[in-house]
Motif scaffolding. Sequence first.
Motif, PDB file in Angstrom:
ATOM      1  N   GLY A 276      32.979 -31.192  67.414  1.00  0.00           N
ATOM      2  CA  GLY A 276      33.366 -30.135  66.491  1.00  0.00           C
ATOM      3  C   GLY A 276      33.425 -28.759  67.130  1.00  0.00           C
ATOM      4  N   ARG A 277      33.748 -27.763  66.314  1.00  0.00           N
ATOM      5  CA  ARG A 277      33.811 -26.375  66.760  1.00  0.00           C
ATOM      6  C   ARG A 277      32.943 -25.517  65.834  1.00  0.00           C
ATOM      7  NH1 ARG A 277      39.999 -24.864  66.649  1.00  0.00           N
ATOM      8  NH2 ARG A 277      39.343 -23.028  67.865  1.00  0.00           N
ATOM      9  N   THR A 278      32.335 -24.480  66.385  1.00  0.00           N
ATOM     10  CA  THR A 278      31.456 -23.608  65.617  1.00  0.00           C
ATOM     11  C   THR A 278      31.975 -22.177  65.668  1.00  0.00           C
ATOM     12  OG1 THR A 278      29.570 -24.995  66.254  1.00  0.00           O
ATOM     13  CG2 THR A 278      29.072 -22.856  65.275  1.00  0.00           C
ATOM     14  N   PHE A 279      31.971 -21.534  64.498  1.00  0.00           N
ATOM     15  CA  PHE A 279      32.453 -20.150  64.389  1.00  0.00           C
ATOM     16  C   PHE A 279      31.401 -19.298  63.671  1.00  0.00           C
ATOM     17  CE2 PHE A 279      36.010 -23.052  64.326  1.00  0.00           C
ATOM     18  CZ  PHE A 279      36.943 -22.494  65.185  1.00  0.00           C
ATOM     19  N   GLU A 280      31.280 -18.073  64.113  1.00  0.00           N
ATOM     20  CA  GLU A 280      30.478 -17.107  63.351  1.00  0.00           C
ATOM     21  C   GLU A 280      31.407 -16.433  62.347  1.00  0.00           C
ATOM     22  OE1 GLU A 280      27.247 -13.489  63.967  1.00  0.00           O
ATOM     23  OE2 GLU A 280      28.593 -14.020  65.619  1.00  0.00           O
ATOM     24  N   VAL A 281      30.958 -16.344  61.089  1.00  0.00           N
ATOM     25  CA  VAL A 281      31.804 -15.810  60.022  1.00  0.00           C
ATOM     26  C   VAL A 281      30.982 -14.860  59.140  1.00  0.00           C
ATOM     27  CG1 VAL A 281      33.351 -17.816  59.936  1.00  0.00           C
ATOM     28  CG2 VAL A 281      31.248 -17.808  58.566  1.00  0.00           C
ATOM     29  N   GLY A 282      31.677 -14.209  58.209  1.00  0.00           N
ATOM     30  CA  GLY A 282      30.991 -13.433  57.182  1.00  0.00           C
ATOM     31  C   GLY A 282      30.628 -12.018  57.578  1.00  0.00           C
ATOM     32  N   GLY A 283      29.617 -11.506  56.855  1.00  0.00           N
ATOM     33  CA  GLY A 283      29.225 -10.103  56.996  1.00  0.00           C
ATOM     34  C   GLY A 283      28.759  -9.724  58.378  1.00  0.00           C
ATOM     35  N   ALA A 284      28.153 -10.675  59.110  1.00  0.00           N
ATOM     36  CA  ALA A 284      27.664 -10.356  60.452  1.00  0.00           C
ATOM     37  C   ALA A 284      28.810  -9.981  61.383  1.00  0.00           C
ATOM     38  CB  ALA A 284      26.882 -11.532  61.022  1.00  0.00           C
ATOM     39  N   VAL A 285      29.933 -10.676  61.240  1.00  0.00           N
ATOM     40  CA  VAL A 285      31.109 -10.364  62.067  1.00  0.00           C
ATOM     41  C   VAL A 285      31.638  -8.983  61.706  1.00  0.00           C
ATOM     42  CG1 VAL A 285      33.461 -11.046  62.669  1.00  0.00           C
ATOM     43  CG2 VAL A 285      31.694 -12.795  62.336  1.00  0.00           C
ATOM     44  N   ARG A 286      31.731  -8.736  60.404  1.00  0.00           N
ATOM     45  CA  ARG A 286      32.199  -7.417  59.939  1.00  0.00           C
ATOM     46  C   ARG A 286      31.287  -6.301  60.461  1.00  0.00           C
ATOM     47  NH1 ARG A 286      30.647  -7.630  54.614  1.00  0.00           N
ATOM     48  NH2 ARG A 286      28.706  -6.676  55.321  1.00  0.00           N
TER      49      ARG A 286
ATOM     50  N   LYS B  14      21.839  -8.660  60.373  1.00  0.00           N
ATOM     51  CA  LYS B  14      20.579  -9.285  59.965  1.00  0.00           C
ATOM     52  C   LYS B  14      20.684 -10.805  59.924  1.00  0.00           C
ATOM     53  CE  LYS B  14      19.045  -5.349  57.152  1.00  0.00           C
ATOM     54  NZ  LYS B  14      18.641  -4.903  55.785  1.00  0.00           N
ATOM     55  N   ASP B  15      21.752 -11.315  59.346  1.00  0.00           N
ATOM     56  CA  ASP B  15      21.889 -12.752  59.134  1.00  0.00           C
ATOM     57  C   ASP B  15      23.062 -13.299  59.947  1.00  0.00           C
ATOM     58  OD1 ASP B  15      19.804 -12.784  57.157  1.00  0.00           O
ATOM     59  OD2 ASP B  15      21.248 -11.905  55.759  1.00  0.00           O
ATOM     60  N   THR B  16      22.926 -14.553  60.338  1.00  0.00           N
ATOM     61  CA  THR B  16      23.998 -15.238  61.051  1.00  0.00           C
ATOM     62  C   THR B  16      24.500 -16.396  60.201  1.00  0.00           C
ATOM     63  OG1 THR B  16      23.039 -14.696  63.205  1.00  0.00           O
ATOM     64  CG2 THR B  16      24.620 -16.513  63.135  1.00  0.00           C
ATOM     65  N   ASP B  17      25.790 -16.392  59.897  1.00  0.00           N
ATOM     66  CA  ASP B  17      26.420 -17.474  59.142  1.00  0.00           C
ATOM     67  C   ASP B  17      27.392 -18.191  60.069  1.00  0.00           C
ATOM     68  OD1 ASP B  17      25.086 -16.805  56.781  1.00  0.00           O
ATOM     69  OD2 ASP B  17      26.646 -15.376  56.206  1.00  0.00           O
ATOM     70  N   LEU B  18      27.245 -19.509  60.156  1.00  0.00           N
ATOM     71  CA  LEU B  18      28.104 -20.304  61.026  1.00  0.00           C
ATOM     72  C   LEU B  18      28.984 -21.239  60.207  1.00  0.00           C
ATOM     73  CD1 LEU B  18      25.544 -21.294  63.830  1.00  0.00           C
ATOM     74  CD2 LEU B  18      27.142 -19.362  63.800  1.00  0.00           C
ATOM     75  N   LEU B  19      30.169 -21.475  60.709  1.00  0.00           N
ATOM     76  CA  LEU B  19      31.107 -22.422  60.108  1.00  0.00           C
ATOM     77  C   LEU B  19      31.399 -23.501  61.137  1.00  0.00           C
ATOM     78  CD1 LEU B  19      33.177 -22.986  57.713  1.00  0.00           C
ATOM     79  CD2 LEU B  19      34.856 -21.825  59.161  1.00  0.00           C
ATOM     80  N   VAL B  20      31.295 -24.756  60.713  1.00  0.00           N
ATOM     81  CA  VAL B  20      31.541 -25.885  61.617  1.00  0.00           C
ATOM     82  C   VAL B  20      32.731 -26.692  61.116  1.00  0.00           C
ATOM     83  CG1 VAL B  20      30.625 -28.068  62.499  1.00  0.00           C
ATOM     84  CG2 VAL B  20      29.148 -26.051  62.383  1.00  0.00           C
ATOM     85  N   THR B  21      33.710 -26.904  61.977  1.00  0.00           N
ATOM     86  CA  THR B  21      34.871 -27.732  61.630  1.00  0.00           C
ATOM     87  C   THR B  21      34.859 -29.003  62.484  1.00  0.00           C
ATOM     88  OG1 THR B  21      36.298 -26.675  63.288  1.00  0.00           O
ATOM     89  CG2 THR B  21      36.250 -25.683  61.098  1.00  0.00           C
ATOM     90  N   GLY B  22      35.499 -30.042  61.948  1.00  0.00           N
ATOM     91  CA  GLY B  22      35.686 -31.263  62.731  1.00  0.00           C
ATOM     92  C   GLY B  22      34.535 -32.242  62.717  1.00  0.00           C
ATOM     93  N   VAL B  23      33.465 -31.984  61.948  1.00  0.00           N
ATOM     94  CA  VAL B  23      32.320 -32.892  61.889  1.00  0.00           C
ATOM     95  C   VAL B  23      31.998 -33.194  60.419  1.00  0.00           C
ATOM     96  CG1 VAL B  23      29.917 -33.292  62.539  1.00  0.00           C
ATOM     97  CG2 VAL B  23      31.396 -31.887  64.004  1.00  0.00           C
ATOM     98  N   PRO B  24      32.078 -34.450  59.978  1.00  0.00           N
ATOM     99  CA  PRO B  24      31.758 -34.799  58.594  1.00  0.00           C
ATOM    100  C   PRO B  24      30.329 -34.417  58.234  1.00  0.00           C
ATOM    101  CG  PRO B  24      32.839 -36.631  59.711  1.00  0.00           C
ATOM    102  CD  PRO B  24      32.492 -35.625  60.769  1.00  0.00           C
TER     103      PRO B  24
END
Length: 454
Positions: free
Chosen positions: A16-26, A35-45
């Motif tokens: 799979g692939r992992t992305f940082e998303v959300g307010g932390a990126v902004r 403060k917080d880290t939100d990750l998005l994972v694609t390609g893995v059930p």
Amino acid sequence: MTPVEKIVAAVKEAGGRTFEVGGAVRDRCLGLPCKDTDLLVTGVPADVLQTILPGRAELVGQAFGVFKVTIDGETIDVAMPRTELSTGDGHKDFEVKCDHRLSVEEDLCRRDFTMNAIAIECGTGAQIDPFNGRHDISDRLIKAVGDANERFEEDPLRILRAIRFVAKLGFNIETNTALAIQRHASKLNTVAAERVAEELIRLLMNPDSQHVGKALRCARDLGVLENIIPEFKDSFKFDQRSKYHCFTVDEHVFKAVEHVVHRGASSNARLAVLLHDIAKPRNFTVDEDGQGHFYEHEYYGAKVAKKILQRLKFSVDDTNAVTTLVREHLRPSYDASEKVLRRFVAQLGPFVDDAIMVREGDLAAHARESSKTAQEKMDSIRARILGLGAIVGFGPANLALKGDEIAREFKVEFREIGELKKAATQAVVDGLVPNEREAILKFLKESRAEVKPT
């Protein structure tokens, strides 16, 4: 390896692939602390993802596809790509479709504003920005993702979130997004009251006073404020016709809020300042000299504030606190006597500090008082109160002389016991007698002797 690096490595090994998303990126784009880290994972059930995630992984709702992953004491949200739509009565439910086969771009489509729809691939640092969010951040614009009307129809609370981001960042709202907010502001009435209350408090609790003031004026001008607090509408551009005020009621309130935000006031104090003059327009009278007056607006305002807070589902404790602060916002005066100040402290109890702050905010937004003058004078009141700590919230239950002792000493019962306790309590509060058993007995005996018929 950091907790994030451990997650990225595990996901990569699973294909799979992992992305940082959300307010932390902004926030990183803005140079703000994250403060917080939100990750998005694609390609893995989901079932595979739960087994390969390091540390302790807790699935937060099967449909949402979000895992709380705790590694080395740090908790990170790891989500699968999904689409969601606010549904049901009051937009209380969400129809969520979670699918590991969705692309990161498809997931970003469901975000509210372009500045929140940016992803950075972990490991490569590649940036995915399909809606030009970086450009809008540079231009300090809050812009809806795609069609603004569709975004606010999906979840009207996004309207209030836009206003909150004005308070947080000081950004402007992009023209088409602002027009859509005006068009759909009435839909805030369909949103669960608890969600509205939470956003309102988050708005008020931002630390930049000028940004908060800007957000409140934006909420007024776009029809948001009157839809979450309809009672506020009467205050818009209301001329107070008073030599003590140079602002309309709404501007006076906004400036008072700005002052207490700058001073770091509590959430209850900020909310009380927002509502402290809510009843002024309804209590308006004009004397023979053409001067406006608002007699007893604080008492009626407390009743209105209570209804507003109950409607927005604030807790009983917060409702009682804010209602008290609204009712007492004209106390104490700058030149309060020792006796008056002692009574104020005893009556307000745990609300004393917030009450002083609300009073300061109100006075800071008067025509005759600068912010600095109000602060200096209320700081003087605070200094005087410091020596009165022992009587904060003082009542009959705190009296050193109990009811059964009064009954034995004075051969009284029921109502008369209560009257004597009340008289003794007031004497302690007024500083006439120390809160000591013998001193109170002496005071009561002398008082009764004075009123005996001759």
